[in-house]
Design an enzyme around this catalytic site. Sequence first.
Site, short mmCIF file in Angstrom:
data_model
loop_
_atom_site.label_atom_id
_atom_site.label_comp_id
_atom_site.label_asym_id
_atom_site.label_seq_id
_atom_site.Cartn_x
_atom_site.Cartn_y
_atom_site.Cartn_z
N HIS A 371 -2.67 -7.00 19.70
CA HIS A 371 -1.98 -8.25 19.39
C HIS A 371 -2.97 -9.28 18.87
O HIS A 371 -3.98 -9.56 19.52
CB HIS A 371 -1.28 -8.78 20.65
CG HIS A 371 -0.42 -9.97 20.38
ND1 HIS A 371 -0.43 -11.12 21.15
CD2 HIS A 371 0.50 -10.20 19.40
CE1 HIS A 371 0.45 -11.98 20.67
NE2 HIS A 371 1.01 -11.44 19.60
N HIS A 372 -2.69 -9.81 17.68
CA HIS A 372 -3.48 -10.89 17.10
C HIS A 372 -2.58 -12.09 16.86
O HIS A 372 -2.03 -12.24 15.76
CB HIS A 372 -4.08 -10.47 15.76
CG HIS A 372 -5.24 -9.52 15.88
ND1 HIS A 372 -5.76 -8.89 14.78
CD2 HIS A 372 -5.98 -9.13 16.93
CE1 HIS A 372 -6.79 -8.12 15.17
NE2 HIS A 372 -6.93 -8.27 16.48
N GLU A 452 6.27 -14.06 12.63
CA GLU A 452 6.17 -15.26 11.77
C GLU A 452 5.57 -14.84 10.42
O GLU A 452 4.57 -15.39 9.96
CB GLU A 452 5.32 -16.37 12.41
CG GLU A 452 5.85 -16.89 13.72
CD GLU A 452 5.51 -15.95 14.88
OE1 GLU A 452 4.43 -15.37 14.87
OE2 GLU A 452 6.36 -15.79 15.78
N GLU A 470 8.96 -9.64 11.85
CA GLU A 470 10.01 -10.42 12.49
C GLU A 470 10.76 -11.14 11.37
O GLU A 470 11.55 -10.52 10.66
CB GLU A 470 9.36 -11.38 13.50
CG GLU A 470 10.34 -12.06 14.42
CD GLU A 470 9.64 -13.08 15.30
OE1 GLU A 470 10.05 -13.22 16.45
OE2 GLU A 470 8.70 -13.78 14.84
N GLU A 476 13.85 -12.61 21.48
CA GLU A 476 13.14 -13.60 22.31
C GLU A 476 13.90 -14.91 22.47
O GLU A 476 13.75 -15.58 23.48
CB GLU A 476 11.76 -13.87 21.71
CG GLU A 476 11.81 -14.50 20.33
CD GLU A 476 10.45 -14.54 19.63
OE1 GLU A 476 9.62 -13.67 19.90
OE2 GLU A 476 10.24 -15.45 18.80
C1 NOJ Z 1 6.21 -15.27 18.79
C2 NOJ Z 1 6.48 -13.80 18.62
O1 NOJ Z 1 7.69 -13.58 17.94
C3 NOJ Z 1 6.52 -13.18 19.98
O2 NOJ Z 1 6.88 -11.82 19.88
C4 NOJ Z 1 5.19 -13.34 20.66
O3 NOJ Z 1 5.29 -12.86 21.96
C5 NOJ Z 1 4.78 -14.82 20.70
N1 NOJ Z 1 4.93 -15.43 19.42
C6 NOJ Z 1 3.33 -14.99 21.13
O4 NOJ Z 1 2.49 -14.44 20.16
#
Ligand code: NOJ
Length: 676
Positions: A371-372, A452, A470, A476
């Site tokens: 994850h970045h 994003e 996304e 979420e």
């Molecule tokens: C928004 C992302 O859509 C989500 O999946 C992620 O957990 C958070 N940002 C933190 O990076």
Amino acid sequence: MKRLFFLFFLLFYSVAFTQQYKIYSPNKNIIVAFTLDRGIPSYSISRSDQSIIKNSKLGYILKENLNLRDSFRIKNTTINYYNELWTQVWGEQKDIRNNYEELNVDLEGSNNAQLKIIFRAFNDGVGFRYIIPEQKDLDSINVIDELTEFNLTKDYKSWFINAFLWNRYEYLYHSENASLLDTVQTPVTMESDNLCLSFHEAALYNYPSMTVGRVKGLNFKSVLYPWSDGILVKARKTLTSPWRTIQIADKPGDLITSYLILNLNEPNKLKDVSWIKPAKYVGIWWEMHLDKATWSSGPKHGATTENAKKYIDFASKYGFKGVLIEGWNEGWDNDWVKEGYKLNFTKPYPDFDIAEVTRYAKEKGVELIGHHETGRAIINYEAQMEDAFKFYKKYGVNVIKTGYVGHGQTVLRIDANGDSVFEWHHGQYMVEHYQRVVELAAKYHIMIDAHEPIKDTGIRRTWPNMMTREGARGQEYDAWDPNGGNPPEHTTILPFTRLLSGPMDFTPGIFKLIYPEYKPNNRVNTTLAKSLAHYVIIYSPLHMAADLPENYETNLKPFKFIQDVPTDWEKTEVLNAQIGDYLTIVRKDRNSTDWYLGSITDEEARTFEVTLTYLDEGKQYTAEIYTDGKDADWKTNPYSIEITQQIVKKSTILKINLAAGGGCAIRFREVAGYQD
Ligand code: NOJ
């Protein structure tokens, strides 16, 4: 008499000074006409006898002293025909037919100004693009306006999200008549009784993202995300625009099985693709969205060695390939959205032992998904990017989820004068950044899942390590949206809008739909069966089982469907569809004879009868059916689910009952050895 003379003169003038060239889709239904009228280029599109786009202007206004707007003459035209069948490395459809007629127009304007326009007419729509070729005295190109018009002939019902807003693409879709639209993101989808249109773009590189803005009435034009200094596109010597695309279909379901966007992208550039693998994953994720754990360090820190091992055990036990771990690296403390420059991509928090976690994962046959999150601090990220990829690669991480959380117009850039300026997520600066990530990732054999992101324009054909993204409101929002999350109709709109652009990491599969202990004002607005159906409805080569392991362990029967469902398909068919109301899709697994069906509805309960014509003749299948219970209702009784089995064949008519806000998921497993 004078009047007659005038009319005659007008007719003569327009015939004498108008040139027109036409191309036809292979089935001859769609006609694209390019017209040069008194030096001004334009195009129109019709289907059979119906005008779809009426005379719409083309061209550019540049800052440079080069007129690419009018005073043109046609220097040359060529018409080509193309027909090929190509195979996706992975996808929703294995083999894709790319069949079109193409018109190349070379224009020459005042002072030898050169502009090329290429049109392609497919059975499922039209694409066109501009090329500003190298020419004398043109070193830099600064576009002040792209003049492309889309002049509609009908006031279609349109499905859209607005553009130039702070939350990027993360808005609920609206529907209004086209004549009421302002400036909207693409894909924007329109429908009338016998026609569906979707406007988008393909192959977006070195150019800003296009939105579509209403000028007046039913006249729209391309509106590009500008640089901070107001210039729209910057290039050296030559410029190739993305394709402007208009998908054209009789009915909404045909938009879903149109591969026009992919067809307008270049073939795969990566020679070895053996390292690119669709998969399902779980991860340390939902617990942060519920506030059960934190990304930041401290007593609730989610990404600990111990917690990671718990997820690895779970993934290994239930057959998931990937485990996403967010909040593993230093920089999340305080306000990471404001302080993205503090994020360090090679320094794990002390309670996350990456060497041990990856060793353990390997032992269990599982891989970490990296994850970045950049907090849109691109300068900080780019400075570390190569080291960060090498770092992950050293630990056997082959997929990275990237993130760019932050207001859509606040990406810091330092300009040539050393001043701080702020760019849009969807402008050229960021389009180029997103692409640098994809290309560097390819170099390190890393697959990308971008959150994003810039919208998908089909570049996965050329860069098949660009797996999913996304770019819409995902699951979420059900954890923290102050307005209560995604309404039941949300996923009956996405397949006809956002998903036409490409795969989405929606992160579906929440089983515990109500969680008052964490978020009393939020919930998932579906039934349990609909949560399962989303795995078929929403295509993604990387699909998450997003809920907490304990919520699956206590629900193993429905969980079986998530374990079984593939993420790489041979075929996709739409059985029924109405935008914003319902949708039923069937897909055939690429690696077995299994078929899967997903059917979903909005707030309204519905019953469908579907004939299983897609199944093989002479064979029998066991249909493993996960459907809403008789008393199910997304609001009052979301957990009621019926799991049954039935023997079916090609001629079987299956009745599907969907509760309000509900769904149905079916796996069709071939009965071994049976042949009529
Ligand atoms: C928004 C992302 O859509 C989500 O999946 C992620 O957990 C958070 N940002 C933190 O990076």
